[in-house]
Scaffold this active site. Structure first.
Site, mmCIF file in Angstrom:
data_model
loop_
_atom_site.group_PDB
_atom_site.id
_atom_site.type_symbol
_atom_site.label_atom_id
_atom_site.label_comp_id
_atom_site.label_asym_id
_atom_site.label_seq_id
_atom_site.Cartn_x
_atom_site.Cartn_y
_atom_site.Cartn_z
ATOM 1 N N TYR A 211 -3.602 -11.398 -8.181
ATOM 2 C CA TYR A 211 -4.425 -11.060 -6.981
ATOM 3 C C TYR A 211 -5.032 -11.962 -6.349
ATOM 4 O O TYR A 211 -4.840 -12.088 -4.987
ATOM 5 C CB TYR A 211 -5.289 -9.859 -7.467
ATOM 6 C CG TYR A 211 -6.172 -9.204 -6.439
ATOM 7 C CD1 TYR A 211 -5.317 -8.231 -5.704
ATOM 8 C CD2 TYR A 211 -7.495 -9.508 -6.362
ATOM 9 C CE1 TYR A 211 -6.411 -7.499 -4.695
ATOM 10 C CE2 TYR A 211 -8.132 -8.732 -5.415
ATOM 11 C CZ TYR A 211 -7.542 -7.884 -4.525
ATOM 12 O OH TYR A 211 -8.468 -7.335 -3.490
ATOM 13 N N LYS B 215 -4.361 -13.778 -2.572
ATOM 14 C CA LYS B 215 -5.455 -13.826 -1.625
ATOM 15 C C LYS B 215 -5.818 -15.157 -1.079
ATOM 16 O O LYS B 215 -5.935 -15.272 0.247
ATOM 17 C CB LYS B 215 -6.718 -13.085 -1.914
ATOM 18 C CG LYS B 215 -6.552 -11.842 -2.452
ATOM 19 C CD LYS B 215 -6.390 -11.019 -1.191
ATOM 20 C CE LYS B 215 -6.145 -9.268 -1.410
ATOM 21 N NZ LYS B 215 -5.703 -8.639 -0.526
HETATM 22 N N1 LIG Z 1 -11.104 -1.621 -2.192
HETATM 23 C C1 LIG Z 1 -11.752 -2.802 -2.653
HETATM 24 O O1 LIG Z 1 -12.557 -2.494 -3.480
HETATM 25 C C2 LIG Z 1 -11.517 -4.048 -2.328
HETATM 26 C C3 LIG Z 1 -12.525 -5.019 -2.824
HETATM 27 C C4 LIG Z 1 -11.943 -6.314 -2.143
HETATM 28 C C5 LIG Z 1 -11.146 -6.593 -1.415
HETATM 29 N N2 LIG Z 1 -10.066 -5.743 -0.933
HETATM 30 C C6 LIG Z 1 -8.989 -5.980 -0.131
HETATM 31 O O2 LIG Z 1 -9.337 -5.423 1.267
HETATM 32 C C7 LIG Z 1 -8.204 -4.826 1.782
HETATM 33 C C8 LIG Z 1 -8.294 -3.302 2.341
HETATM 34 O O3 LIG Z 1 -8.751 -2.728 1.145
HETATM 35 P P1 LIG Z 1 -8.708 -1.039 1.286
HETATM 36 O O4 LIG Z 1 -9.106 -0.704 0.079
HETATM 37 O O5 LIG Z 1 -9.394 -0.709 2.581
HETATM 38 O O6 LIG Z 1 -7.146 -0.697 1.416
HETATM 39 P P2 LIG Z 1 -6.324 0.577 1.414
HETATM 40 O O7 LIG Z 1 -7.367 1.818 1.816
HETATM 41 O O8 LIG Z 1 -5.442 0.710 0.490
HETATM 42 O O9 LIG Z 1 -5.586 0.470 3.048
HETATM 43 C C9 LIG Z 1 -4.564 -0.383 3.059
HETATM 44 C C10 LIG Z 1 -3.950 -0.506 4.434
HETATM 45 O O10 LIG Z 1 -2.795 -1.285 4.489
HETATM 46 C C11 LIG Z 1 -1.586 -0.443 4.885
HETATM 47 N N3 LIG Z 1 -0.578 -0.845 3.853
HETATM 48 C C12 LIG Z 1 -0.423 -0.764 2.393
HETATM 49 N N4 LIG Z 1 0.969 -1.070 2.212
HETATM 50 C C13 LIG Z 1 1.616 -0.992 3.333
HETATM 51 C C14 LIG Z 1 2.997 -1.229 3.659
HETATM 52 N N5 LIG Z 1 3.939 -1.540 2.586
HETATM 53 N N6 LIG Z 1 3.512 -1.362 4.937
HETATM 54 C C15 LIG Z 1 2.492 -1.375 5.944
HETATM 55 N N7 LIG Z 1 1.364 -0.986 5.648
HETATM 56 C C16 LIG Z 1 0.918 -1.158 4.511
HETATM 57 C C17 LIG Z 1 -1.825 0.694 4.500
HETATM 58 O O11 LIG Z 1 -1.094 1.722 5.332
HETATM 59 P P3 LIG Z 1 -0.644 3.062 5.299
HETATM 60 O O12 LIG Z 1 -1.798 4.135 5.297
HETATM 61 O O13 LIG Z 1 0.433 3.360 6.095
HETATM 62 O O14 LIG Z 1 -0.205 2.841 3.594
HETATM 63 C C18 LIG Z 1 -3.384 0.901 5.075
HETATM 64 O O15 LIG Z 1 -3.802 0.978 6.312
HETATM 65 C C19 LIG Z 1 -7.099 -5.211 0.964
HETATM 66 O O16 LIG Z 1 -6.344 -6.440 1.160
HETATM 67 C C20 LIG Z 1 -7.681 -5.224 -0.432
HETATM 68 O O17 LIG Z 1 -7.008 -6.071 -1.432
HETATM 69 C C21 LIG Z 1 -10.430 -4.457 -1.360
#
Ligand SMILES: NC(=O)c1ccc[n+]([C@@H]2O[C@H](COP(=O)([O-])OP(=O)(O)OC[C@H]3O[C@@H](n4cnc5c(N)ncnc54)[C@H](OP(=O)(O)O)[C@@H]3O)[C@@H](O)[C@H]2O)c1
Ligand SMILES: *[C@@H]1O[C@H](CO)[C@@H](O)[C@H](O)[C@H]1NC(C)=O
Length: 278
Positions: A179, A183
């Site tokens: 992961y 990144k």
């Molecule tokens: N959550 C945390 O605590 C956290 C912490 C640090 C960093 N991050 C990073 O921040 C970013 C966003 O996190 P989040 O929690 O907001 O993400 P999330 O709610 O899971 O949303 C992910 C987005 O990516 C799109 N996506 C996923 N798979 C896809 C695919 N195969 N094709 C096209 N679109 C796709 C989704 O679209 P659909 O709705 O169409 O699936 C959605 O719009 C990520 O890179 C994550 O690693 C997250």
């Protein structure tokens, strides 16, 4: 006995989490520069000036937790003359305020075929991402690396000046954790595209009410409640703080081509408005 083995797993999880947190906190002391960006002008004035530039933006991942919150903030603050969501499915919004939001549907496997979706946006936000648990290892790399990099390339060709990437705390291309390595790699490769400005956000655990249920994340968040109370900027960041930080950072002129915002900087940038309001 199932009860006992369940308890064992629980203790193991708590123990490992605590060890991990301790390791992270030692790491943080030495790596976090903790620099506080200074706000020269009043936030309102800055915002007004930004609006008058009639800029346009696109958001990748607007259906996700971060993207959704970011879009809400952008719409509320009326920062852009044109907003485009680039995604794989059409989203519906009840609120009138969203009626001018454009949507471009793309096939992320063939992004090359959609240059017009990316064309003509000053600012781009990438909040795309999946997890190994949801998509498998190959699927994770495909989204978090391939789709992100390709989108950035398309954005650059389409004239994007400022690309904002949501990465993660601990991102490091030399990491042995998939992961964090992916990144770190994608950060470095997007940097090579040489945007006029490239902002990287490395949030820790995002605090929000996630619709989707991810038990391990839910558990980690619950564990973080007392810890985030004691060390508010160390292990987590509220989602609203992150999106405010992204926008405040964007409005503040930076003399740096690349800004790298660690969790602590995200807290201070996201809370700028609050301090001003006092
Ligand atoms: N959550 C945390 O605590 C956290 C912490 C640090 C960093 N991050 C990073 O921040 C970013 C966003 O996190 P989040 O929690 O907001 O993400 P999330 O709610 O899971 O949303 C992910 C987005 O990516 C799109 N996506 C996923 N798979 C896809 C695919 N195969 N094709 C096209 N679109 C796709 C989704 O679209 P659909 O709705 O169409 O699936 C959605 O719009 C990520 O890179 C994550 O690693 C997250
Ligand atoms: C932005 O749009 C407004 C209203 O359409 C216009 O008056 C103004 O001149 C535009 N500003 C720039 C910098 O193009």
């Amino acid at each position: 006995m199932p009860g006992v083995s369940g308890l064992g797993t629980g203790c193991w999880a708590v123990g490992s989490l605590l060890i991990l947190l301790a390791a992270i906190s030692i790491h943080q002391e030495y790596s976090d520069p903790g620099e506080l960006p200074r706000m020269e002008k009043d936030l309102q004035k800055l915002q007004e000036e930004y609006r008058q530039m009639n800029k346009s933006c696109f958001i990748l991942g607007a259906s996700g937790e971060t993207g959704k919150e970011l879009l809400k903030e952008i719409v509320q603050r009326q920062l852009f003359s044109k907003i485009t969501l680039i995604g794989r499915r059409k989203l519906t919004f009840e609120d009138e305020a969203y009626k001018n939001v454009n949507q471009e549907l793309v096939d992320f496997e063939k992004l090359d075929e959609y240059p017009s979706a990316f064309q003509g946006h000053d600012v781009g936000f990438c909040c795309l991402g999946t997890t190994k648990a949801k998509s498998g290892e190959a699927g994770f790399i495909r989204v978090d690396h391939d789709y992100v990099l390709k989108s950035a390339q398309m954005a650059k060709s389409g004239g994007c000046k400022h690309f904002n990437l949501e990465s993660s705390r601990g991102a490091n291309k030399a990491s042995s954790f998939l992961y964090l390595r992916v990144k770190g790699e994608v950060e470095a490769e997007v940097e090579e595209l040489d945007f006029d400005r490239f902002s990287i956000f490395r949030p820790a655990v995002l605090l929000c009410d996630r619709q989707e249920s991810r038990p391990s994340e839910w558990f980690a968040r619950k564990m973080l409640v007392p810890i985030s109370y004691m060390f508010p900027t160390a292990y987590s960041v509220p989602m609203t703080t992150l999106v405010k930080a992204m926008l405040n950072n964007m409005m503040l002129q930076s003399d740096k081509k690349v800004d790298l915002l660690e969790n602590k900087a995200i807290h201070s940038l996201g809370d700028l408005g609050k301090q001003e309001g006092k």
